[in-house]
Design a protein around this motif. Sequence first.
Motif, mmCIF file in Angstrom:
data_model
loop_
_atom_site.group_PDB
_atom_site.id
_atom_site.type_symbol
_atom_site.label_atom_id
_atom_site.label_comp_id
_atom_site.label_asym_id
_atom_site.label_seq_id
_atom_site.Cartn_x
_atom_site.Cartn_y
_atom_site.Cartn_z
ATOM 1 N N LEU A 1 0.845 -1.196 0.000
ATOM 2 C CA LEU A 1 0.000 0.000 0.000
ATOM 3 C C LEU A 1 0.874 1.236 0.000
ATOM 4 N N VAL A 2 0.592 2.135 -0.936
ATOM 5 C CA VAL A 2 1.252 3.440 -0.954
ATOM 6 C C VAL A 2 0.181 4.496 -0.686
ATOM 7 N N ASN A 3 0.227 5.078 0.500
ATOM 8 C CA ASN A 3 -0.721 6.125 0.900
ATOM 9 C C ASN A 3 -0.206 7.462 0.390
ATOM 10 N N ASN A 4 -0.625 7.816 -0.819
ATOM 11 C CA ASN A 4 -0.124 9.029 -1.459
ATOM 12 C C ASN A 4 -1.148 10.159 -1.526
ATOM 13 N N ALA A 5 -2.432 9.852 -1.492
ATOM 14 C CA ALA A 5 -3.463 10.884 -1.654
ATOM 15 C C ALA A 5 -3.322 11.962 -0.584
ATOM 16 N N GLY A 6 -3.495 13.210 -0.992
ATOM 17 C CA GLY A 6 -3.404 14.302 -0.033
ATOM 18 C C GLY A 6 -3.841 15.616 -0.641
ATOM 19 N N VAL A 7 -4.071 16.593 0.221
ATOM 20 C CA VAL A 7 -4.490 17.922 -0.219
ATOM 21 C C VAL A 7 -3.663 18.958 0.538
ATOM 22 N N VAL A 8 -3.704 20.184 0.038
ATOM 23 C CA VAL A 8 -2.972 21.268 0.688
ATOM 24 C C VAL A 8 -3.872 22.496 0.771
ATOM 25 N N ALA A 9 -3.680 23.298 1.823
ATOM 26 C CA ALA A 9 -4.431 24.551 1.981
ATOM 27 C C ALA A 9 -3.438 25.669 2.245
ATOM 28 N N LYS A 10 -3.734 26.866 1.739
ATOM 29 C CA LYS A 10 -2.772 27.970 1.784
ATOM 30 C C LYS A 10 -2.933 28.959 2.944
ATOM 31 N N PRO A 11 -4.131 29.137 3.502
ATOM 32 C CA PRO A 11 -4.274 30.223 4.478
ATOM 33 C C PRO A 11 -3.369 30.074 5.696
ATOM 34 N N SER A 12 -3.006 31.211 6.277
ATOM 35 C CA SER A 12 -2.250 31.209 7.525
ATOM 36 C C SER A 12 -3.142 30.684 8.640
ATOM 37 N N LEU A 13 -2.539 30.388 9.773
ATOM 38 C CA LEU A 13 -3.302 29.838 10.886
ATOM 39 C C LEU A 13 -4.364 30.801 11.394
ATOM 40 N N LEU A 14 -4.164 32.100 11.229
ATOM 41 C CA LEU A 14 -5.177 33.066 11.644
ATOM 42 C C LEU A 14 -6.319 33.156 10.639
ATOM 43 N N ASP A 15 -6.041 32.858 9.385
ATOM 44 C CA ASP A 15 -7.037 33.029 8.333
ATOM 45 C C ASP A 15 -7.776 31.743 7.960
ATOM 46 N N VAL A 16 -7.193 30.593 8.254
ATOM 47 C CA VAL A 16 -7.818 29.340 7.840
ATOM 48 C C VAL A 16 -9.113 29.119 8.630
ATOM 49 N N ASP A 17 -10.148 28.640 7.941
ATOM 50 C CA ASP A 17 -11.411 28.364 8.625
ATOM 51 C C ASP A 17 -11.456 26.908 9.060
ATOM 52 N N GLY B 1 2.625 29.713 6.502
ATOM 53 C CA GLY B 1 1.516 29.590 5.573
ATOM 54 C C GLY B 1 1.163 28.175 5.176
ATOM 55 N N THR B 2 1.736 27.183 5.878
ATOM 56 C CA THR B 2 1.444 25.781 5.544
ATOM 57 C C THR B 2 0.887 25.029 6.754
ATOM 58 N N GLY B 3 0.351 25.772 7.727
ATOM 59 C CA GLY B 3 -0.050 25.185 8.999
ATOM 60 C C GLY B 3 -0.860 23.904 8.938
ATOM 61 N N PRO B 4 -2.046 23.912 8.287
ATOM 62 C CA PRO B 4 -2.863 22.688 8.261
ATOM 63 C C PRO B 4 -2.146 21.514 7.590
ATOM 64 N N TYR B 5 -1.480 21.798 6.475
ATOM 65 C CA TYR B 5 -0.765 20.741 5.748
ATOM 66 C C TYR B 5 0.406 20.211 6.570
ATOM 67 N N SER B 6 1.224 21.102 7.095
ATOM 68 C CA SER B 6 2.393 20.687 7.861
ATOM 69 C C SER B 6 2.002 19.902 9.101
ATOM 70 N N ALA B 7 0.953 20.353 9.778
ATOM 71 C CA ALA B 7 0.491 19.637 10.970
ATOM 72 C C ALA B 7 0.033 18.227 10.613
ATOM 73 N N SER B 8 -0.658 18.097 9.481
ATOM 74 C CA SER B 8 -1.139 16.772 9.074
ATOM 75 C C SER B 8 0.017 15.854 8.714
ATOM 76 N N LYS B 9 1.057 16.384 8.086
ATOM 77 C CA LYS B 9 2.199 15.551 7.703
ATOM 78 C C LYS B 9 3.067 15.195 8.909
ATOM 79 N N ALA B 10 3.174 16.091 9.877
ATOM 80 C CA ALA B 10 3.885 15.768 11.116
ATOM 81 C C ALA B 10 3.163 14.637 11.839
ATOM 82 N N ALA B 11 1.844 14.732 11.880
ATOM 83 C CA ALA B 11 1.056 13.674 12.520
ATOM 84 C C ALA B 11 1.180 12.362 11.754
ATOM 85 N N LEU B 12 1.241 12.436 10.418
ATOM 86 C CA LEU B 12 1.369 11.224 9.613
ATOM 87 C C LEU B 12 2.707 10.533 9.886
#
Length: 255
Positions: free
Chosen positions: A90-106, A155-166
């Motif tokens: 299994l290669v878990n490759n699927a993923g998404v990225v979001a650009k807003p800063s941590l203050l701006d992301v909803d 500017g990569t907060g949500p993405y970076s946090a998800s990859k650190a957790a992964l």
Amino acid sequence: MENTLFDLTGKTALVTGGGTGLGRHFAEVLAGAGARVVVCARRVDKLAETVAAIEAAGGTAIAQAMDVTSEDSVREAYAAAVGDGVVDILVNNAGVVAKPSLLDVDVETWDWVQEANLKGPWLVAREAVRRLAEAGKPGRVVNIASVLGTAVQKGTGPYSASKAALLHLTHIMASEWARYGVTVNSIAPGYYSTDLADEFLESPRGKALLARIPQRRLGEYRDLSGAILLLCSDASAYMTGSCITVDGGLALPLI
């Protein structure tokens, strides 16, 4: 060295996000090594292009629709692709990225990223390993993380946090699933030209980042071929919980 060390003949490999970019490349490399490849994504049209390319090169592949964030979709995709059988790789490759800063992301965007990048790999791997354990067969799981799972970029907060957790999830999977003969490792790519990264790479910040890469270039898909073959084959039989960084030196702690 054994001639069969990287041979995947007789194995079934499943690659999520296999319609474009790195996922398509991983699928082509594994098929080239002899694996029967199941490419999965929500965009079935792109999957058909991957299958066609693999078949044109003499490989074997099928396309299978899958939403990695849906438990039902994951289960149904496995049943359609392998019946009561198993996925060996299994290669878990699927993923998404979001650009807003941590203050701006909803909240909706934050949840969307975590669902795809963290919950998704867990759901897909859980189904793979359940089947392997029940069949008494060994297997390989490779999670595609990122250098941004350990390095900091504004500017990569949500993405970076998800990859650190992964990356940490990979360690836990490796610890819990070793008893079933399943190895779980990760690859942390740097910057490559992909659908997710191209807009950033064309920006002034992206061009400045390129100048900070010690090798002074973006990664090319072929730069990942060795890492994926290693972790999916018998060559990595005694590796689990490891991360291979393929970034041209970008994440080095330079002074």
